[in-house]
Design an enzyme around this catalytic site. Sequence first.
Site, PDB file in Angstrom:
ATOM      1  N   THR A 193       0.887  -1.438   0.350  1.00  0.00           N
ATOM      2  CA  THR A 193       0.105   0.135  -0.104  1.00  0.00           C
ATOM      3  C   THR A 193       0.795   1.514  -0.027  1.00  0.00           C
ATOM      4  O   THR A 193       0.390   2.409  -0.497  1.00  0.00           O
ATOM      5  CB  THR A 193      -0.961   0.309   1.259  1.00  0.00           C
ATOM      6  N   LYS A 194       2.339   0.906   0.031  1.00  0.00           N
ATOM      7  CA  LYS A 194       3.156   1.774   0.107  1.00  0.00           C
ATOM      8  C   LYS A 194       3.460   3.051  -0.677  1.00  0.00           C
ATOM      9  O   LYS A 194       2.467   2.761  -2.283  1.00  0.00           O
ATOM     10  CB  LYS A 194       4.709   2.383   0.607  1.00  0.00           C
ATOM     11  N   THR A 195       3.897   4.070  -1.395  1.00  0.00           N
ATOM     12  CA  THR A 195       4.397   5.107  -2.114  1.00  0.00           C
ATOM     13  C   THR A 195       4.532   4.782  -3.211  1.00  0.00           C
ATOM     14  O   THR A 195       4.422   4.636  -4.092  1.00  0.00           O
ATOM     15  CB  THR A 195       4.474   6.548  -1.174  1.00  0.00           C
TER      16      THR A 195
END
Length: 393
Positions: A193-195
């Site tokens: 889910t990270k950038t």
Amino acid sequence: MPIEDALPFALPFVGKEEEEAAIRVLRSGWLTTGKETLAFEKEFGEFLQDHSASAGSSNSPLFCLAVNSATSGLHLALEACGINSGHMVLVPTLTFTSTAEVIRYLGAEAIFVDVAPGTFHMDPKALERTLKMLPLGIAKAVMPVHYGGLVCDMESISAIAKKYHLKIIEDAAHSFPMGEITGDAAVFSFYATKTMTTGEGGMVVTRNAEMAARMSRMRSHGIDRTVWNRYTDAKASWYYEVTAPGFKYNIPDILSAIGRAQLAKADDMLRMREAIAAFYNEAFAEDPHFTLPPKGGAWHLYPIRINPERLSITRNEFIEKLQEKGIGVSVHFIPLHTMPYYKKRYNLADEMYPHAFESYSREISLPIWAGMSKKQIERVAEVVKETALEYTL
């Protein structure tokens, strides 16, 4: 609402570049940690240096170590700082469990600190109050969490750490890219889910050569030579020495290759997140049902807060209504002082952390991910605002 119409809370922004990178490694004959990881570490360090130059950062070299998770990175960083049984490490209560659990891996104790009023970040004043209550010298490190992609008040935290002789490990899981590494080490996450993502994975960054050397050995069983070095050195490919009982924290090349592809589009992904946040900020700016999040940072999250005095339903009920309408949302985070393990071990209560509990009890994380369409963004804002109106007081 049919499940196919539901809007997820998060989606990775991946395409043919990531597919080609994975195939390249699969066809190379080398799948574990090797040349792709070395290139990933080098490019990651260059990216951080490029993005910190405008902030007047240090010119000393960055050591970047890719690992199989940010949790592994935090553990390695604390171990390299000498944290062990009998020590205490201070962390915000408003964080994910990995921030505190790595302290317990080493036999040390996690000491929780409240956030500043109306924020999601460790309160420097609460940090110093807590330190004053501890036996002199028992606290060895502080782990500020750059919540949602916005960096903490590191100037104040660094001054306090210097005063009390504390190591600083920055939990930067949310904060890629970040302007400057202030502490002894910073740890980034590449979770799904990270950038930017590699599916699973993380990166430890430090300017301390001794820490870097220790973490490099400890991430691969405490062995003094990397697998890539042993298998590409024709002179002594079989020989190695175990210098310490280390861990199995290395990252495979297939994930590093995906990371390199993600890194190449990182600036574009950040601009997409900034555009989504700007739309939300405008949409909710004049709505009395909500409080906007602080502006700036990497916008890993968009943590809007409901104003409960304006609504006839609770935050939890509000979330249920959004999910029923097909909007995927989440909460960041359930404070660790409320979790059974920590609550029981340290005899903790909500009134000990009033600001963290207040922020948590009002927070809803809205969908924000690179690749969201204008229609999807508009739908989120529309459904959230309509739901608030349905249950307004």
